[in-house]
Enzyme design. Sequence first.
Site, PDB file in Angstrom:
ATOM      1  N   THR A  39       9.626  -4.317   3.455  1.00  0.00           N
ATOM      2  CA  THR A  39      10.204  -4.729   2.168  1.00  0.00           C
ATOM      3  C   THR A  39      11.693  -4.961   2.263  1.00  0.00           C
ATOM      4  O   THR A  39      12.241  -5.816   1.569  1.00  0.00           O
ATOM      5  CB  THR A  39       9.906  -3.657   1.112  1.00  0.00           C
ATOM      6  OG1 THR A  39       8.505  -3.627   0.897  1.00  0.00           O
ATOM      7  CG2 THR A  39      10.622  -3.926  -0.191  1.00  0.00           C
ATOM      8  N   TYR A  53       6.097  -9.085  -4.387  1.00  0.00           N
ATOM      9  CA  TYR A  53       6.954  -9.839  -3.449  1.00  0.00           C
ATOM     10  C   TYR A  53       6.215  -9.907  -2.116  1.00  0.00           C
ATOM     11  O   TYR A  53       5.174  -9.258  -1.921  1.00  0.00           O
ATOM     12  CB  TYR A  53       8.297  -9.124  -3.257  1.00  0.00           C
ATOM     13  CG  TYR A  53       8.132  -7.717  -2.733  1.00  0.00           C
ATOM     14  CD1 TYR A  53       8.023  -6.643  -3.623  1.00  0.00           C
ATOM     15  CD2 TYR A  53       8.021  -7.449  -1.367  1.00  0.00           C
ATOM     16  CE1 TYR A  53       7.838  -5.360  -3.165  1.00  0.00           C
ATOM     17  CE2 TYR A  53       7.821  -6.168  -0.900  1.00  0.00           C
ATOM     18  CZ  TYR A  53       7.732  -5.124  -1.809  1.00  0.00           C
ATOM     19  OH  TYR A  53       7.522  -3.857  -1.350  1.00  0.00           O
ATOM     20  N   THR A 119       8.102   0.613   4.719  1.00  0.00           N
ATOM     21  CA  THR A 119       8.063   2.044   4.364  1.00  0.00           C
ATOM     22  C   THR A 119       6.669   2.638   4.517  1.00  0.00           C
ATOM     23  O   THR A 119       6.520   3.847   4.576  1.00  0.00           O
ATOM     24  CB  THR A 119       8.516   2.251   2.908  1.00  0.00           C
ATOM     25  OG1 THR A 119       7.656   1.505   2.044  1.00  0.00           O
ATOM     26  CG2 THR A 119       9.953   1.831   2.729  1.00  0.00           C
ATOM     27  N   ASP A 120       5.625   1.784   4.598  1.00  0.00           N
ATOM     28  CA  ASP A 120       4.265   2.339   4.618  1.00  0.00           C
ATOM     29  C   ASP A 120       4.017   3.238   5.824  1.00  0.00           C
ATOM     30  O   ASP A 120       3.404   4.289   5.697  1.00  0.00           O
ATOM     31  CB  ASP A 120       3.218   1.214   4.604  1.00  0.00           C
ATOM     32  CG  ASP A 120       3.123   0.566   3.234  1.00  0.00           C
ATOM     33  OD1 ASP A 120       2.282  -0.326   3.063  1.00  0.00           O
ATOM     34  OD2 ASP A 120       3.925   0.947   2.348  1.00  0.00           O
ATOM     35  N   LYS A 192       6.517   9.422   3.073  1.00  0.00           N
ATOM     36  CA  LYS A 192       6.556   8.652   1.828  1.00  0.00           C
ATOM     37  C   LYS A 192       5.712   9.407   0.801  1.00  0.00           C
ATOM     38  O   LYS A 192       4.503   9.558   0.958  1.00  0.00           O
ATOM     39  CB  LYS A 192       6.009   7.252   2.063  1.00  0.00           C
ATOM     40  CG  LYS A 192       6.172   6.296   0.880  1.00  0.00           C
ATOM     41  CD  LYS A 192       5.759   4.896   1.314  1.00  0.00           C
ATOM     42  CE  LYS A 192       5.917   3.859   0.208  1.00  0.00           C
ATOM     43  NZ  LYS A 192       5.495   2.505   0.690  1.00  0.00           N
ATOM     44  N   GLU A 313      -8.597  29.579   7.819  1.00  0.00           N
ATOM     45  CA  GLU A 313      -9.780  29.012   7.124  1.00  0.00           C
ATOM     46  C   GLU A 313     -10.999  28.916   8.023  1.00  0.00           C
ATOM     47  O   GLU A 313     -12.138  28.945   7.554  1.00  0.00           O
ATOM     48  CB  GLU A 313      -9.418  27.593   6.645  1.00  0.00           C
ATOM     49  CG  GLU A 313      -8.547  27.577   5.408  1.00  0.00           C
ATOM     50  CD  GLU A 313      -9.333  27.877   4.148  1.00  0.00           C
ATOM     51  OE1 GLU A 313      -8.694  28.227   3.145  1.00  0.00           O
ATOM     52  OE2 GLU A 313     -10.571  27.794   4.184  1.00  0.00           O
TER      53      GLU A 313
HETATM   54  N1  DGL Z   1       3.894  -3.715   3.193  1.00  0.00           N
HETATM   55  C1  DGL Z   1       4.754  -2.556   3.095  1.00  0.00           C
HETATM   56  C2  DGL Z   1       5.391  -2.253   4.456  1.00  0.00           C
HETATM   57  O1  DGL Z   1       5.796  -3.179   5.133  1.00  0.00           O
HETATM   58  C3  DGL Z   1       5.851  -2.769   2.115  1.00  0.00           C
HETATM   59  C4  DGL Z   1       6.442  -1.486   1.743  1.00  0.00           C
HETATM   60  C5  DGL Z   1       7.876  -1.413   2.150  1.00  0.00           C
HETATM   61  O2  DGL Z   1       8.276  -1.855   3.233  1.00  0.00           O
HETATM   62  O3  DGL Z   1       8.584  -0.805   1.360  1.00  0.00           O
HETATM   63  O4  DGL Z   1       5.481  -1.068   4.793  1.00  0.00           O
END
Ligand code: DGL
Length: 356
Positions: A39, A53, A119-120, A192, A313
Amino acid sequence: MGMNRMRRLIAVFALTVTVGVLAFAQAKPNVVIIATGGTIAGAGADATNSATYQAAKVPVDQLIAGIPQLSAAANVKGEQLFQIASESFKNEHLLTLGKRIAVLVKQNDVDGIVVTHGTDTLEETAYFLNLVIHSEKPIVIVGAMRPGTAMSADGMLNLYNAVTVAGSKDARGKGVLVTMNDEINSGRDVAKAINIKTEAFKSPWGALGMVVEGKNYWFRLPAKRHTVNSEFDIEKINSLPRVEIAYASGNVSDVAYRAFADAGAKAIIHAATGNGSVSNTLVPSLVELRKKGIHIIRSSRVDSGGFVLRNAEQPDDKYDWIVAHDLNPQKARILASVALTSTNDSKELQRIFWEY
Ligand code: DGL
């Protein structure tokens, strides 16, 4: 004044200016930005599109040009290694990125590295690099929750902060770092935690520090082994063994676990409920899979920090299972895959999970 004297004065002046410029340039750290997509390189149709986007569109040189203030903070060079959304990262991408960083950190003209990333899976890449890069130089992973085309986009300041941290001496030796939303987090701990806020990344045990207006404020240090203290080295790793994650819930069955085993997984991360618990209908299947040579690693699906202890556990000693301690399932997958490049012994693997 004779011509020769004038020429000498001009030469002295030019030399003084050159030395001054070089001294100023040398005073600034040299930071390489390796771009991979996400992103932070995204673009939407309208400034109101903060969530709608396309990721991985804007090239690294355009990202750098979009932040003119970078030039005062560091001598910055950009490399476009990939241009992908990070959910599409494969083990091969991790290896290519790690090997490129291993080359750059050896260069005397590189003081720090920034990796722009979706971020993923940012938390997975950050942890992987934390385990395999042997350098004290700052390596800072950064992303954004909004594309640069959106109002109040967060990528510019995130990237500026990442560059100032990567260029700062006091960030050396702290392991791979993640700078998002003014916080400096450990690449090992951070994950995240929410997917719609700019304050998306959290470490269950707290951030290492903050970065504000180009200055770092540290509050804690990493406790686990990393980078130069790691027994794993990217230069000796050319493939990553297959490790899969099976997500547990009520009514869980063994279908996914058996399918992963049939597909050749060397270890299965059990993304468990609670403290790493295992359904009584699932235990026999996992015991059987272990006897077939597949490692069973109990992690927890609990958000922001599970904590799985041996023989609490489940009787791990009896079943020869492993616990992931505080690592979430996706981090446990990374560590298991890296660890399996050096050992298949379950006691050694458990040591590694305690130490990293
Ligand atoms: N498709 C997600 C990625 O590339 C977008 C999320 C992001 O980068 O914030 O991880």
